[in-house]
Motif scaffolding. Structure first.
Motif, mmCIF file in Angstrom:
data_model
loop_
_atom_site.group_PDB
_atom_site.id
_atom_site.type_symbol
_atom_site.label_atom_id
_atom_site.label_comp_id
_atom_site.label_asym_id
_atom_site.label_seq_id
_atom_site.Cartn_x
_atom_site.Cartn_y
_atom_site.Cartn_z
ATOM 1 N N PRO A 50 4.173 -42.422 -37.200
ATOM 2 C CA PRO A 50 4.262 -41.747 -38.801
ATOM 3 C C PRO A 50 4.053 -39.981 -38.880
ATOM 4 C CG PRO A 50 1.378 -41.870 -38.073
ATOM 5 C CD PRO A 50 3.265 -42.214 -36.330
ATOM 6 N N HIS A 51 5.148 -39.826 -37.196
ATOM 7 C CA HIS A 51 5.924 -38.898 -36.877
ATOM 8 C C HIS A 51 7.328 -38.394 -37.373
ATOM 9 C CE1 HIS A 51 7.410 -40.685 -33.510
ATOM 10 N NE2 HIS A 51 7.707 -40.469 -33.175
ATOM 11 N N VAL A 52 7.861 -40.112 -37.544
ATOM 12 C CA VAL A 52 9.082 -40.005 -38.501
ATOM 13 C C VAL A 52 9.505 -39.816 -39.906
ATOM 14 C CG1 VAL A 52 11.481 -41.599 -38.818
ATOM 15 C CG2 VAL A 52 9.650 -41.505 -36.683
ATOM 16 N N GLU A 53 9.532 -38.824 -40.445
ATOM 17 C CA GLU A 53 9.415 -38.444 -42.174
ATOM 18 C C GLU A 53 9.885 -39.389 -42.717
ATOM 19 O OE1 GLU A 53 9.884 -34.876 -43.264
ATOM 20 O OE2 GLU A 53 10.065 -34.720 -45.662
ATOM 21 N N LYS A 54 10.606 -40.039 -42.598
ATOM 22 C CA LYS A 54 11.917 -40.897 -43.236
ATOM 23 C C LYS A 54 11.416 -41.985 -43.197
ATOM 24 C CE LYS A 54 15.856 -43.492 -41.033
ATOM 25 N NZ LYS A 54 16.083 -42.925 -39.453
ATOM 26 N N LEU A 55 10.103 -42.576 -42.062
ATOM 27 C CA LEU A 55 9.629 -43.782 -41.600
ATOM 28 C C LEU A 55 8.515 -43.679 -43.139
ATOM 29 C CD1 LEU A 55 10.111 -45.654 -38.739
ATOM 30 C CD2 LEU A 55 11.504 -45.846 -40.712
ATOM 31 N N ARG A 56 8.105 -43.055 -42.832
ATOM 32 C CA ARG A 56 6.300 -41.902 -43.808
ATOM 33 C C ARG A 56 6.816 -42.574 -45.455
ATOM 34 N NH1 ARG A 56 5.752 -37.377 -40.378
ATOM 35 N NH2 ARG A 56 5.855 -35.658 -42.752
ATOM 36 N N ILE B 36 4.568 -38.036 -26.531
ATOM 37 C CA ILE B 36 3.771 -36.553 -26.014
ATOM 38 C C ILE B 36 4.065 -35.652 -26.585
ATOM 39 C CG2 ILE B 36 2.512 -34.881 -24.266
ATOM 40 C CD1 ILE B 36 2.665 -37.571 -22.729
ATOM 41 N N ASP B 37 4.635 -35.120 -26.713
ATOM 42 C CA ASP B 37 5.046 -33.935 -27.753
ATOM 43 C C ASP B 37 5.381 -34.253 -28.560
ATOM 44 O OD1 ASP B 37 8.023 -34.980 -28.727
ATOM 45 O OD2 ASP B 37 8.515 -33.408 -27.037
ATOM 46 N N ALA B 38 5.759 -35.533 -29.292
ATOM 47 C CA ALA B 38 5.175 -35.798 -30.807
ATOM 48 C C ALA B 38 3.887 -36.313 -31.472
ATOM 49 C CB ALA B 38 6.148 -36.770 -31.146
ATOM 50 N N LYS B 39 2.626 -35.500 -30.333
ATOM 51 C CA LYS B 39 0.678 -36.380 -30.978
ATOM 52 C C LYS B 39 0.700 -35.895 -31.924
ATOM 53 C CE LYS B 39 0.788 -39.811 -27.351
ATOM 54 N NZ LYS B 39 0.435 -40.842 -27.958
ATOM 55 N N GLU B 40 1.201 -34.635 -32.259
ATOM 56 C CA GLU B 40 0.089 -33.804 -33.151
ATOM 57 C C GLU B 40 0.554 -34.176 -34.036
ATOM 58 O OE1 GLU B 40 -1.192 -30.256 -31.740
ATOM 59 O OE2 GLU B 40 -2.218 -31.028 -29.942
ATOM 60 N N ALA B 41 2.194 -34.219 -34.526
ATOM 61 C CA ALA B 41 3.019 -34.240 -35.364
ATOM 62 C C ALA B 41 2.839 -35.857 -35.540
ATOM 63 C CB ALA B 41 4.842 -34.439 -35.338
ATOM 64 N N ALA B 42 2.330 -36.940 -35.007
ATOM 65 C CA ALA B 42 2.220 -38.244 -35.947
ATOM 66 C C ALA B 42 0.651 -38.554 -36.861
ATOM 67 C CB ALA B 42 2.308 -39.133 -34.538
ATOM 68 N N ARG B 43 -0.086 -37.376 -35.901
ATOM 69 C CA ARG B 43 -1.456 -37.655 -36.757
ATOM 70 C C ARG B 43 -1.298 -36.686 -38.066
ATOM 71 N NH1 ARG B 43 -4.970 -33.246 -33.205
ATOM 72 N NH2 ARG B 43 -5.354 -35.511 -31.498
ATOM 73 N N ARG B 44 -0.887 -35.096 -37.514
ATOM 74 C CA ARG B 44 -0.250 -35.146 -39.472
ATOM 75 C C ARG B 44 0.350 -35.997 -40.152
ATOM 76 N NH1 ARG B 44 0.919 -30.274 -35.951
ATOM 77 N NH2 ARG B 44 2.882 -30.770 -36.515
ATOM 78 N N GLY B 45 1.642 -36.460 -39.412
ATOM 79 C CA GLY B 45 2.146 -36.945 -40.556
ATOM 80 C C GLY B 45 1.290 -38.400 -41.146
ATOM 81 N N PHE B 46 0.430 -38.773 -40.302
ATOM 82 C CA PHE B 46 -0.343 -39.723 -40.382
ATOM 83 C C PHE B 46 -1.453 -39.772 -41.910
ATOM 84 C CE2 PHE B 46 -4.525 -42.500 -40.812
ATOM 85 C CZ PHE B 46 -3.830 -43.444 -40.909
ATOM 86 N N ILE B 47 -1.244 -38.767 -41.506
ATOM 87 C CA ILE B 47 -2.871 -37.745 -42.928
ATOM 88 C C ILE B 47 -2.162 -37.534 -44.064
ATOM 89 C CG2 ILE B 47 -3.853 -36.007 -43.651
ATOM 90 C CD1 ILE B 47 -5.423 -35.894 -39.998
ATOM 91 N N GLU B 48 -0.594 -37.269 -43.995
ATOM 92 C CA GLU B 48 0.125 -36.805 -45.351
ATOM 93 C C GLU B 48 0.017 -38.126 -45.790
ATOM 94 O OE1 GLU B 48 4.632 -35.519 -45.175
ATOM 95 O OE2 GLU B 48 3.362 -33.832 -44.032
ATOM 96 N N MET B 49 1.059 -39.595 -45.100
ATOM 97 C CA MET B 49 1.029 -40.341 -45.463
ATOM 98 C C MET B 49 -0.245 -41.327 -46.189
ATOM 99 S SD MET B 49 2.345 -43.633 -43.515
ATOM 100 C CE MET B 49 1.028 -44.410 -42.616
#
Ligand code: GLV
Ligand code: MG
Length: 347
Positions: free
Chosen positions: A35-41, A64-77
């Motif tokens: 979920p940190h990859v915007e175009k897939l989201r 590891i440096d994308a863990k929080e972006a993945a969590r945020r991305g999941f919520i956004e998606m």
């Protein structure tokens, strides 16, 4: 030990009551999305039409440096997408990691009402399920979540395999479990470097003949024992067993063989890590139309399942009637999602 009477009590005041029966859902493939990859989201809505479950992966394979972006991305998606009848799952980080607590707190707080299942990695025993069970109940109560969020365990440690029956019955939130062959291989110190599937060196060799001629050998299924153990634990507990990942995307035939072995043994689905594996899972985990046609003949010949009849020279009784019902129920779920398949089933 918790008394049976208390088993179905909510674990927090104000949390929804645990389910007595699992929701009936088609879950042939659990499709992993980073979920940190915007175009897939952005394509999650389209994806939801093709797969049975969309899972946002926060654990292994996410840097590891994308863990929080993945969590945020999941919520956004989750907020932005209409998933319809398709399941929305998240694979949280393992309980011993620094991200696990915030994964659960932030996701349930933001999108608890849209989330169907939390996949819990590296489950060693029922204590891991109890921890998440209690935490989910507290958060469901705090955020007035209306339906209980279910837990799906990954069976991927030697200790987990030892405790598989206790894990399966640890909570009414248990949805099912998936075999995690990559971590399990590591946990057992198996001498492989693969993510699931067979191994050319795991084989049985025929006895040497007196003439010293060639000795046929056949590759065996490395995962047979674990899948069988998992299927029995899940079936006995009334929850769903799945095969997990198949890492060699360039070998669709081997992927299909692994998925099919698991299907025949009782698994209801597998993970798709690559878009090419979606159709493989659909093919494997949708029942064969000839089998469905035969199952209909069994049910029509013995509507209440009692007695015995012969069909095409094959004996049918209560046990084959139950097998026929499993196939027909599954075919009906497939038909509801995919009308073209429904036509082929005559449903
Ligand atoms: C899946 O998580 C695996 O380890 O195979
Ligand atoms: Mg794993």
């Amino acid at each position: 030990m918790k008394l049976p009477r208390q088993f179905f009590q909510p674990l927090a005041i104000g949390a929804p009551s645990p389910l007595r029966d699992l929701p009936v859902r088609l879950e042939r493939m659990i499709h992993f999305l980073p979920p940190h990859v915007e175009k897939l989201r952005a394509k999650a809505g389209e994806l939801a039409k093709q797969v049975d479950v969309v899972l946002g992966n926060l654990e292994d394979a996410i840097p590891i440096d994308a863990k929080e972006a993945a969590r945020r991305g999941f919520i956004e998606m989750a907020k932005a997408t209409d998933f319809g009848a398709t399941g929305l799952w998240v694979r949280m980080n393992a309980l011993n990691s620094p991200w696990a607590l915030d994964d659960v707190i932030e996701i349930v707080g933001a999108v608890g009402d849209k989330l169907d299942v939390v996949m819990l990695p590296k489950v060693d025993g029922p204590w891991d399920v109890h921890y998440l069970d209690q935490l989910l109940a507290q958060l469901e109560a705090r955020h007035a979540v209306k339906k209980p969020i279910l837990i799906h365990a990954i069976l991927e440690t030697a200790q987990g395999v030892n405790n598989v029956e206790a894990i399966a019955t640890a909570s009414p939130r248990m949805h099912g479990m998936s075999l995690g062959p990559a971590d399990l291989a590591a946990s057992r110190a198996m001498k492989t470097t693969r993510v699931g599937g067979g191994h050319p060196d795991y084989r049985v060799l025929a006895d040497a003949g007196a003439d010293g001629g060639s000795r046929p050998s056949a590759q065996q299924d490395l995962w047979h024992y674990t899948i069988a153990k998992m299927v029995d634990a899940c079936a006995a507990a009334g929850i769903k067993p799945f095969y997990g990942p198949f890492g060699d995307f360039a070998d669709p035939a081997a992927c299909e063989a692994q998925f099919r072995n698991a299907f025949l043994m009782g698994c209801v689905g597998a993970w798709s890590l690559h878009p090419s594996q979606i159709d493989i899972a659909k093919r494997v985990y949708s029942p064969d139309e000839n089998e469905v046609a035969f199952a209909r003949r069994i049910v029509e010949a013995m509507p209440d399942g009692a007695g015995a009849v012969m069909i095409d020279g094959k004996m049918q009784d209560d046990a084959t009637w139950k097998q026929a019902k499993v196939l027909l129920d599954l075919a009906r779920l497939v038909a509801a999602k995919d009308p073209a398949m429904g036509k082929r089933y005559g449903l």
